[in-house]
Design a protein around this motif. Structure first.
Motif, PDB file in Angstrom:
ATOM      1  N   GLU A  44      51.038 -24.472 -22.879  1.00 53.05           N
ATOM      2  CA  GLU A  44      52.482 -24.672 -23.010  1.00 53.05           C
ATOM      3  C   GLU A  44      53.173 -24.907 -21.675  1.00 53.05           C
ATOM      4  O   GLU A  44      54.125 -25.693 -21.598  1.00 53.05           O
ATOM      5  CB  GLU A  44      53.095 -23.455 -23.712  1.00 53.05           C
ATOM      6  CG  GLU A  44      52.656 -23.324 -25.165  1.00 53.05           C
ATOM      7  CD  GLU A  44      53.027 -21.993 -25.781  1.00 53.05           C
ATOM      8  OE1 GLU A  44      53.671 -21.187 -25.066  1.00 53.05           O
ATOM      9  OE2 GLU A  44      52.697 -21.757 -26.954  1.00 53.05           O
ATOM     10  N   ALA A  70      40.593 -21.167 -29.706  1.00 51.47           N
ATOM     11  CA  ALA A  70      40.970 -19.751 -29.603  1.00 51.47           C
ATOM     12  C   ALA A  70      39.917 -18.861 -30.243  1.00 51.47           C
ATOM     13  O   ALA A  70      39.570 -17.796 -29.714  1.00 51.47           O
ATOM     14  CB  ALA A  70      42.329 -19.516 -30.262  1.00 51.47           C
ATOM     15  N   TYR A 110      55.657 -13.264 -27.816  1.00 47.52           N
ATOM     16  CA  TYR A 110      56.228 -14.332 -28.629  1.00 47.52           C
ATOM     17  C   TYR A 110      57.101 -13.839 -29.781  1.00 47.52           C
ATOM     18  O   TYR A 110      57.666 -14.647 -30.514  1.00 47.52           O
ATOM     19  CB  TYR A 110      55.101 -15.207 -29.198  1.00 47.52           C
ATOM     20  CG  TYR A 110      54.423 -16.066 -28.163  1.00 47.52           C
ATOM     21  CD1 TYR A 110      54.979 -17.274 -27.761  1.00 47.52           C
ATOM     22  CD2 TYR A 110      53.227 -15.662 -27.567  1.00 47.52           C
ATOM     23  CE1 TYR A 110      54.368 -18.066 -26.807  1.00 47.52           C
ATOM     24  CE2 TYR A 110      52.594 -16.447 -26.612  1.00 47.52           C
ATOM     25  CZ  TYR A 110      53.171 -17.647 -26.233  1.00 47.52           C
ATOM     26  OH  TYR A 110      52.560 -18.423 -25.291  1.00 47.52           O
ATOM     27  N   SER A 137      46.913 -16.266 -32.898  1.00 46.62           N
ATOM     28  CA  SER A 137      47.394 -17.647 -32.885  1.00 46.62           C
ATOM     29  C   SER A 137      48.505 -17.879 -33.898  1.00 46.62           C
ATOM     30  O   SER A 137      49.517 -18.528 -33.610  1.00 46.62           O
ATOM     31  CB  SER A 137      46.233 -18.606 -33.171  1.00 46.62           C
ATOM     32  OG  SER A 137      45.245 -18.522 -32.168  1.00 46.62           O
ATOM     33  N   ARG A 170      47.281 -19.912 -24.466  1.00 45.45           N
ATOM     34  CA  ARG A 170      48.507 -20.557 -24.918  1.00 45.45           C
ATOM     35  C   ARG A 170      49.427 -20.905 -23.746  1.00 45.45           C
ATOM     36  O   ARG A 170      50.043 -21.984 -23.727  1.00 45.45           O
ATOM     37  CB  ARG A 170      49.238 -19.653 -25.915  1.00 45.45           C
ATOM     38  CG  ARG A 170      48.546 -19.525 -27.251  1.00 45.45           C
ATOM     39  CD  ARG A 170      49.338 -18.692 -28.237  1.00 45.45           C
ATOM     40  NE  ARG A 170      50.627 -19.313 -28.567  1.00 45.45           N
ATOM     41  CZ  ARG A 170      51.441 -18.862 -29.505  1.00 45.45           C
ATOM     42  NH1 ARG A 170      51.109 -17.765 -30.203  1.00 45.45           N
ATOM     43  NH2 ARG A 170      52.583 -19.453 -29.756  1.00 45.45           N
ATOM     44  N   ARG A 198      44.778 -25.671 -31.397  1.00 39.62           N
ATOM     45  CA  ARG A 198      44.405 -24.609 -30.461  1.00 39.62           C
ATOM     46  C   ARG A 198      43.645 -23.470 -31.135  1.00 39.62           C
ATOM     47  O   ARG A 198      43.099 -22.601 -30.455  1.00 39.62           O
ATOM     48  CB  ARG A 198      45.632 -24.057 -29.755  1.00 39.62           C
ATOM     49  CG  ARG A 198      46.640 -23.374 -30.668  1.00 39.62           C
ATOM     50  CD  ARG A 198      47.765 -22.719 -29.907  1.00 39.62           C
ATOM     51  NE  ARG A 198      48.703 -22.091 -30.818  1.00 39.62           N
ATOM     52  CZ  ARG A 198      49.993 -22.388 -30.902  1.00 39.62           C
ATOM     53  NH1 ARG A 198      50.505 -23.316 -30.111  1.00 39.62           N
ATOM     54  NH2 ARG A 198      50.777 -21.758 -31.751  1.00 39.62           N
ATOM     55  N   GLU A 199      43.614 -23.447 -32.496  1.00 38.91           N
ATOM     56  CA  GLU A 199      43.006 -22.300 -33.179  1.00 38.91           C
ATOM     57  C   GLU A 199      41.490 -22.283 -33.053  1.00 38.91           C
ATOM     58  O   GLU A 199      40.885 -21.227 -32.871  1.00 38.91           O
ATOM     59  CB  GLU A 199      43.424 -22.290 -34.654  1.00 38.91           C
ATOM     60  CG  GLU A 199      44.874 -21.898 -34.886  1.00 38.91           C
ATOM     61  CD  GLU A 199      45.825 -23.010 -34.502  1.00 38.91           C
ATOM     62  OE1 GLU A 199      46.966 -22.699 -34.123  1.00 38.91           O
ATOM     63  OE2 GLU A 199      45.430 -24.195 -34.593  1.00 38.91           O
ATOM     64  N   ALA A 236      53.856 -18.447 -37.196  1.00 41.01           N
ATOM     65  CA  ALA A 236      53.772 -19.704 -36.456  1.00 41.01           C
ATOM     66  C   ALA A 236      54.833 -20.703 -36.887  1.00 41.01           C
ATOM     67  O   ALA A 236      55.269 -21.538 -36.090  1.00 41.01           O
ATOM     68  CB  ALA A 236      52.378 -20.309 -36.636  1.00 41.01           C
ATOM     69  N   SER A 238      57.080 -28.376 -25.759  1.00 41.58           N
ATOM     70  CA  SER A 238      55.630 -28.527 -25.566  1.00 41.58           C
ATOM     71  C   SER A 238      54.969 -29.411 -26.608  1.00 41.58           C
ATOM     72  O   SER A 238      53.756 -29.610 -26.553  1.00 41.58           O
ATOM     73  CB  SER A 238      54.958 -27.142 -25.579  1.00 41.58           C
ATOM     74  OG  SER A 238      55.153 -26.503 -26.825  1.00 41.58           O
ATOM     75  N   THR A 281      50.244 -10.287 -28.753  1.00 38.37           N
ATOM     76  CA  THR A 281      50.979 -11.554 -28.740  1.00 38.37           C
ATOM     77  C   THR A 281      52.425 -11.382 -29.206  1.00 38.37           C
ATOM     78  O   THR A 281      53.309 -12.088 -28.725  1.00 38.37           O
ATOM     79  CB  THR A 281      50.268 -12.596 -29.623  1.00 38.37           C
ATOM     80  OG1 THR A 281      50.036 -12.040 -30.932  1.00 38.37           O
ATOM     81  CG2 THR A 281      48.949 -13.001 -29.019  1.00 38.37           C
ATOM     82  N   ILE A 302      43.987 -14.993 -25.471  1.00 39.46           N
ATOM     83  CA  ILE A 302      44.730 -16.011 -26.221  1.00 39.46           C
ATOM     84  C   ILE A 302      46.109 -16.235 -25.600  1.00 39.46           C
ATOM     85  O   ILE A 302      46.615 -17.370 -25.578  1.00 39.46           O
ATOM     86  CB  ILE A 302      44.862 -15.619 -27.702  1.00 39.46           C
ATOM     87  CG1 ILE A 302      43.475 -15.457 -28.328  1.00 39.46           C
ATOM     88  CG2 ILE A 302      45.669 -16.662 -28.469  1.00 39.46           C
ATOM     89  CD1 ILE A 302      42.541 -16.621 -28.123  1.00 39.46           C
TER      90      ILE A 302
END
Length: 591
Positions: A52, A144, A223, A181, A48, A140-141, A228, A64, A219, A44
């Protein structure tokens, strides 16, 4: 080093596989869950970054999601050019290779025991990146989830695990993908079990939880730990708002039913050439991209602006309805877009618009627009997916605010009921499966049989033998005290008979020979002696009990011999399975 590798491959792995055949292999499943989460989290991250990185270099302001700042001409050309490229790609693929998304995962679980190919994963990766980068109304989920399920399935296939374990790995991959995600591990777990597997099992929770947590850690290392969306503190100011919450629930339930109906109606054109359908989807996207650029891409920047109360009523209502229309039209025509992000966008904007109306109705008592946007987000997700618990968990984790639980439960369940009961709509994924002529078997009996491999119940007390034996060979075979004799033929085993029947025959022959004062027969034909013989058919060691029952029905065999490829052109037989074994096991588990 060679000895360690030999010990690992010849001793530990076979024991690991054998334990996984049953439903009680919790330590082994936990290890698989951790591995699945780590693999999925890494995949994932790559997915991503693939989205991006080009968008940050192409879109203005290194953002993005800033499609709105592109020129009108670029907004018109980009989605159409992307649709043409996707159409050409899918046109060159076989029909079974074009299928992507959560619907495809559910199909593979129901009809193929969760086996997903590497090619399918690569097609989803390319299609998922292309739809978002070229400004299609996408998310995108969904892609994913496909990637997480696919790479987890490939992990199980690589280890040659039983099919019941591969099914668990697919669920782990789905949970890990949602967790990675959104940074929402709990909702990832519930989503996998409520939406994809459509069952809750005690044994399944542990590996799926570990997969969701481990992928979130991967992730978060890149990130950060924030969810989110950046959500301000939200609370319901007054219980007098409850009637308005119910009104919004009805509105969103109607919107969700309309969205599912639109996808279903457009899905009736699935027999048309895929190139034509995808190009038409691109053409339909052009006017929306020109007039309502907020519908392009994932749109989480618009969702964030809605939550923070930065958008007006008509803009919120317009982009919400526009997103519903263009997403329903394009996904129905076959555009390989993700749908989860789109439902979040629709719910947030429609909920935010209704929140602004509520602010005018209740004046000082009304809650913030962001409060209603989050409620709308959960309600639309729950109604479209018919997954109220997954939607509620997502709402809780995204807001990190327990005050939203009560109104969240009310609006999500009411919207889901309006969609399912007032309009008779099933979840979007089941609706798409039905339009493709497929179904999803989730009865308790079927689910119970899928959780167990034939290796867990097979009778290993067998002896493989040729059809004709000398008396000495027959007695030697009986010395091993097998329960069953599997008679070999030119193309493999041909019959099964109880060993006691051979022992009885030899004893009777000796008695008759003594009484008649003659020599007993020197050879024994196992297919000619009096015995309770059964016709046999093969079943693979990885097969579940559901697959075994299907083999019984297809072949009309009375017994199945369990085999596995151990070398090219070489099959090893491990045991036999009777229908009575399956029935006894199921009855034992029920009691």
């Amino acid at each position: 080093m060679r000895n360690i590798r030999k010990l690992f491959t010849e001793k530990l792995i076979p024991v690991f596989r054998r334990r996984l055949s049953g439903v009680d292999a919790l330590p082994q499943l936990a290890v698989l869950g951790l591995l699945s989460g780590l693999v999925t989290g890494t995949v994932i991250l790559l997915f991503r970054l693939a989205i991006e990185w080009p968008l940050e270099h192409f879109l203005p302001g290194a953002n993005s999601e800033s499609f709105e700042e592109l020129s009108i001409l670029t907004r018109a050309i980009l989605p159409f050019a992307g649709a043409v490229a996707l159409g050409l790609l899918l046109h060159r693929l076989a029909i079974h290779d074009r299928k992507v998304g959560i619907v495809h995962i559910m199909e593979r679980l129901n009809y193929h025991q969760g086996y997903i190919s590497f090619k399918s994963a690569m097609v989803q990766f390319v299609a998922g990146v292309t739809t978002v980068v070229t400004g299609q109304s996408s998310g995108r989920e969904g892609p994913a989830v496909h990637l997480g399920a696919a790479f987890s399935s490939l992990l199980g296939q690589r280890m040659r695990l039983p099919n019941n374990s591969i099914r668990t790995l697919v669920a782990c991959g789905c949970a890990a993908a949602i967790s990675a995600s959104f940074n929402t591990p709990i909702s990832g777990v519930i989503f996998a079990m409520e939406v994809v597997m459509m069952e809750y099992t005690i044994a399944g929770f542990t590996p799926i939880i570990l997969a969701a947590v481990s992928s979130a850690i991967v992730t978060q290392a890149v990130y950060g730990t924030e969810p989110a969306f950046s959500v301000p503190p939200l609370t319901m100011h007054s219980l007098l708002e409850i009637p308005w919450v119910l009104v919004i629930a009805v509105i969103i339930g109607v919107a969700a039913a309309s969205f599912i109906s639109l996808v279903d109606k457009m899905g009736r054109f699935h027999h048309r050439p895929v190139l034509l359908r995808i190009i038409l989807s691109g053409l339909l996207m052009v006017p929306f991209a020109v007039l309502v650029p907020e519908t392009m891409g994932i749109g989480y920047d618009t969702v964030s602006d809605t939550i923070n109360g930065q958008l007006g009523f008509w803009l919120l209502l317009g982009v919400g309805v526009a997103k519903l229309l263009v997403t329903g039209l394009t996904i129905g025509l076959g555009m390989p877009s993700g749908v989860i992000g789109s439902t979040i966008f629709m719910g947030a904007t429609i909920g935010g618009a209704m929140g602004l109306v509520g602010a005018q109705l209740f004046l000082d008592q009304a809650s913030s627009v962001g409060f209603y946007a989050m409620l709308g987000m959960g309600a639309m997700m729950g109604a479209v997916l018919q997954a109220p618990l997954a939607a509620l968990m997502a709402l809780m984790e995204l807001t990190r605010n327990p005050n939203i639980i009560l109104p969240g439960m009310l609006i999500i369940t009411t919207a889901s009921l309006v969609t399912s009961e007032a309009f008779g709509k099933r979840s979007l994924f089941l609706t798409i499966l039905k339009s493709q002529g497929l179904s999803y078997q989730n009865s308790p009996v079927i689910q119970a049989l899928r959780r167990v491999s034939v290796g867990a119940i097979m009778d290993r007390s067998i002896f493989r033998t040729e059809r004709e034996l000398t008396n000495e060979e027959a007695r030697k075979a009986l010395k091993a005290e097998p329960k069953w004799l599997l008679v070999e033929g030119k193309q493999g085993p041909t019959a099964l008979l109880p060993a006691v029947d051979l022992a009885r025959y030899l004893e009777d022959c000796e008695k008759e020979a003594e009484e008649e004062d003659r020599e007993p027969p020197k050879t024994v034909d196992l297919l000619a002696i009096p015995a309770n013989r059964r016709d046999v058919a093969p079943v693979q060691y990885q097969a579940t009990l559901e697959q075994a029952l299907q083999e019984f029905d297809t072949t009309q065999a009375e017994a199945l011999y369990v085999q596995r490829h151990v070398a090219p052109m070489i099959q090893r037989v491990y045991g036999i399975v009777l229908k009575s074994h399956i029935e006894s096991y199921y009855q034992y588990r029920r009691s």
